[in-house]
Design an enzyme around this catalytic site. Sequence first.
Site, PDB file in Angstrom:
ATOM      1  N   HIS A  96      23.738  38.704  67.432  1.00  0.00           N
ATOM      2  CA  HIS A  96      25.139  39.464  67.484  1.00  0.00           C
ATOM      3  C   HIS A  96      24.712  40.810  68.151  1.00  0.00           C
ATOM      4  O   HIS A  96      24.187  41.509  67.403  1.00  0.00           O
ATOM      5  CB  HIS A  96      25.629  39.507  66.157  1.00  0.00           C
ATOM      6  CG  HIS A  96      26.958  40.486  66.349  1.00  0.00           C
ATOM      7  ND1 HIS A  96      28.187  40.014  66.542  1.00  0.00           N
ATOM      8  CD2 HIS A  96      27.243  41.913  65.961  1.00  0.00           C
ATOM      9  CE1 HIS A  96      28.972  41.073  66.320  1.00  0.00           C
ATOM     10  NE2 HIS A  96      28.233  42.320  66.003  1.00  0.00           N
ATOM     11  N   GLY A 154      31.739  39.702  68.053  1.00  0.00           N
ATOM     12  CA  GLY A 154      31.826  40.682  69.246  1.00  0.00           C
ATOM     13  C   GLY A 154      32.740  40.414  70.481  1.00  0.00           C
ATOM     14  O   GLY A 154      32.928  41.340  71.144  1.00  0.00           O
ATOM     15  N   GLU A 187      30.844  33.745  65.201  1.00  0.00           N
ATOM     16  CA  GLU A 187      31.370  34.448  64.118  1.00  0.00           C
ATOM     17  C   GLU A 187      32.124  35.707  64.465  1.00  0.00           C
ATOM     18  O   GLU A 187      31.656  36.782  64.164  1.00  0.00           O
ATOM     19  CB  GLU A 187      29.725  34.932  63.636  1.00  0.00           C
ATOM     20  CG  GLU A 187      29.728  35.549  62.394  1.00  0.00           C
ATOM     21  CD  GLU A 187      28.327  36.040  61.992  1.00  0.00           C
ATOM     22  OE1 GLU A 187      27.920  35.174  61.256  1.00  0.00           O
ATOM     23  OE2 GLU A 187      27.761  36.687  62.614  1.00  0.00           O
ATOM     24  N   PRO A 188      33.552  35.366  64.719  1.00  0.00           N
ATOM     25  CA  PRO A 188      34.292  36.443  65.085  1.00  0.00           C
ATOM     26  C   PRO A 188      34.967  37.265  63.915  1.00  0.00           C
ATOM     27  O   PRO A 188      35.235  36.537  63.018  1.00  0.00           O
ATOM     28  CB  PRO A 188      35.397  35.963  66.258  1.00  0.00           C
ATOM     29  CG  PRO A 188      35.209  34.606  65.348  1.00  0.00           C
ATOM     30  CD  PRO A 188      34.158  34.058  65.002  1.00  0.00           C
ATOM     31  N   CYS A 203      44.549  66.764  55.578  1.00  0.00           N
ATOM     32  CA  CYS A 203      44.531  68.348  55.925  1.00  0.00           C
ATOM     33  C   CYS A 203      43.064  68.436  56.761  1.00  0.00           C
ATOM     34  O   CYS A 203      42.188  68.823  56.124  1.00  0.00           O
ATOM     35  CB  CYS A 203      44.128  68.755  54.404  1.00  0.00           C
ATOM     36  SG  CYS A 203      44.001  70.755  54.679  1.00  0.00           S
ATOM     37  N   TYR A 234      39.248  45.750  61.234  1.00  0.00           N
ATOM     38  CA  TYR A 234      38.664  47.166  60.873  1.00  0.00           C
ATOM     39  C   TYR A 234      39.858  48.273  60.692  1.00  0.00           C
ATOM     40  O   TYR A 234      39.628  49.543  60.923  1.00  0.00           O
ATOM     41  CB  TYR A 234      37.617  47.642  61.884  1.00  0.00           C
ATOM     42  CG  TYR A 234      36.691  46.551  62.298  1.00  0.00           C
ATOM     43  CD1 TYR A 234      35.674  46.285  61.197  1.00  0.00           C
ATOM     44  CD2 TYR A 234      36.780  45.720  63.377  1.00  0.00           C
ATOM     45  CE1 TYR A 234      34.788  45.066  61.475  1.00  0.00           C
ATOM     46  CE2 TYR A 234      35.718  44.537  63.613  1.00  0.00           C
ATOM     47  CZ  TYR A 234      34.745  44.277  62.779  1.00  0.00           C
ATOM     48  OH  TYR A 234      34.060  43.135  62.920  1.00  0.00           O
TER      49      TYR A 234
HETATM   50  N1  LLP Z   1      28.759  39.212  63.150  1.00  0.00           N
HETATM   51  C1  LLP Z   1      27.934  40.530  62.633  1.00  0.00           C
HETATM   52  C2  LLP Z   1      26.448  40.099  61.996  1.00  0.00           C
HETATM   53  C3  LLP Z   1      28.490  41.616  62.731  1.00  0.00           C
HETATM   54  O1  LLP Z   1      27.632  42.766  62.221  1.00  0.00           O
HETATM   55  C4  LLP Z   1      29.848  41.856  62.941  1.00  0.00           C
HETATM   56  C5  LLP Z   1      30.433  43.051  63.139  1.00  0.00           C
HETATM   57  C6  LLP Z   1      30.591  40.840  63.347  1.00  0.00           C
HETATM   58  C7  LLP Z   1      29.812  39.444  63.300  1.00  0.00           C
HETATM   59  C8  LLP Z   1      32.112  40.667  63.867  1.00  0.00           C
HETATM   60  O2  LLP Z   1      32.160  41.367  64.940  1.00  0.00           O
HETATM   61  P1  LLP Z   1      33.475  41.404  65.964  1.00  0.00           P
HETATM   62  O3  LLP Z   1      33.729  39.761  66.138  1.00  0.00           O
HETATM   63  O4  LLP Z   1      34.586  41.859  64.676  1.00  0.00           O
HETATM   64  O5  LLP Z   1      33.452  42.380  66.869  1.00  0.00           O
HETATM   65  N2  LLP Z   1      34.311  49.079  62.797  1.00  0.00           N
HETATM   66  C9  LLP Z   1      34.216  48.633  64.216  1.00  0.00           C
HETATM   67  C10 LLP Z   1      33.361  47.482  64.262  1.00  0.00           C
HETATM   68  C11 LLP Z   1      32.195  47.170  63.463  1.00  0.00           C
HETATM   69  C12 LLP Z   1      31.702  45.815  63.395  1.00  0.00           C
HETATM   70  C13 LLP Z   1      30.501  45.783  62.768  1.00  0.00           C
HETATM   71  N3  LLP Z   1      29.908  44.180  62.804  1.00  0.00           N
HETATM   72  C14 LLP Z   1      35.548  48.703  64.755  1.00  0.00           C
HETATM   73  O6  LLP Z   1      36.257  49.152  64.267  1.00  0.00           O
HETATM   74  O7  LLP Z   1      35.389  48.417  66.264  1.00  0.00           O
END
Ligand code: LLP
Length: 423
Positions: free
Chosen positions: A193, A229, A270-271, A342, A378
């Site tokens: 990932h 991702g 793994e979305p 604040c 998030y």
């Molecule tokens: N798999 C693993 C091992 C991860 O660390 C993550 C996200 C995902 C899958 C899922 O990623 P996604 O498909 O959601 O891009 N707070 C940040 C995003 C942090 C993601 C952390 N890991 C934001 O608000 O953009």
Amino acid sequence: MNQAATFSTIRTEIAGVSVLDLASTFETPTYVYDGSKILERIDELRQFDVIRYAQKACSNLAILDLVRRHGVVVDAVSNGEIYRAQAAGFAANGTPPPVVFCADLFDRKALEQVIALDIHVNVGSADMIEQLGKSGGPRNISLRINPGFGHGHSQKTNTGGEQSKHGIWHEELESCLALAQQHGLTVTGLHMHIGSGSDFEHLAQVCGAMERSARIVGSSLTSISAGGGLPIPYRVGEASLDIGRYFEVWNATRNRLVESFGHPVSLEIEPGRYLSAEAGYLITEIRAIKKMGANTFYLVDAGFNDLARPIMYGAYHPISLTPRDGNLTRPSQPVVVGGPLCESGDIFTQEEGGFVCTRELPVANVGDFLVIECAGAYGFVMASNYNSRPLAAEVLLQDQRARQVRNRQSEADLISHERIPAD
Ligand code: LLP
């Protein structure tokens, strides 16, 4: 080519339910999730053998239950997420593993928990191999590999390369395999990932790295995971990822491995964001409008305690106005949207680095509502009690029914775990 996204700056309903009704029934700020959008996204990914939801994106039990009922399994990154998965009805183990614990370290409780429940682990460090190996816990493991490159929508969400703490460095794969063998562990899965909110080119680059690593592991492998991702369009004109094309590059990689190993290899995705981001809306009320020199500020009752993405990453979220009086024909003007905290960084219209910017939004009155969109990933999960503000309510919309799936915190909840020492 996928269609470019469009967003309107006026909104009266979400999934057929009136925003005014939602605001008056549940008050504000409130997160609202459109269940049908999550299901649409799941269906788009059905070509993959396993859809593993990265629950960190939005882990309300009702969302976990919804995805579970539609054949999706989950990733857990903490004891709390394992606990949630169980509370939402996921079994601890099975094929494919309903819950995979993915981390770069075991805190002591997590190690106890994966052993006690026999949860499959996606290991991100040699120390985890050693600790799990000595524990007498599950014997099959996956390895999360850092392929030496990464990419995210922000440097803070890039999880590959030398600056990232995530995964086993690709050059250490052989030594980790030897360590696993020494402890009687079998590597059945490989996972990469590279970051969150990446793009097709970077994501597709992972296939080559996966294939190289998979050939080093050899035929004990029964599953490979493309990680998450997947980006979503946050701005007008952005296109969504071409999932068909993405599947094709991964499927071709998988098929080559099947051919050399002579047995099936399951292909996982793994979305987090892709499943829940576009389903989520944060409804907030405009409580003050003021001018600061040339800038007009709409000040709303949600802050970065409710949605941290703008202050953390300079993230852009579409914003729309729901007029209380139903008058939808309003001229627009450039405005800054801020919250009640604040702290001067409490601005929803900012770029990375904290630079305040303006957004063209319809002229508004105090008492109108703003809907901050694409906030289902998030969003709530990164909320805090900063400034002693209670966590917002969450509502799930399905078939035009609005059901509250989390009560708004009360002020009493805020202090319920605190004590003034008696002496
Ligand atoms: N798999 C693993 C091992 C991860 O660390 C993550 C996200 C995902 C899958 C899922 O990623 P996604 O498909 O959601 O891009 N707070 C940040 C995003 C942090 C993601 C952390 N890991 C934001 O608000 O953009």
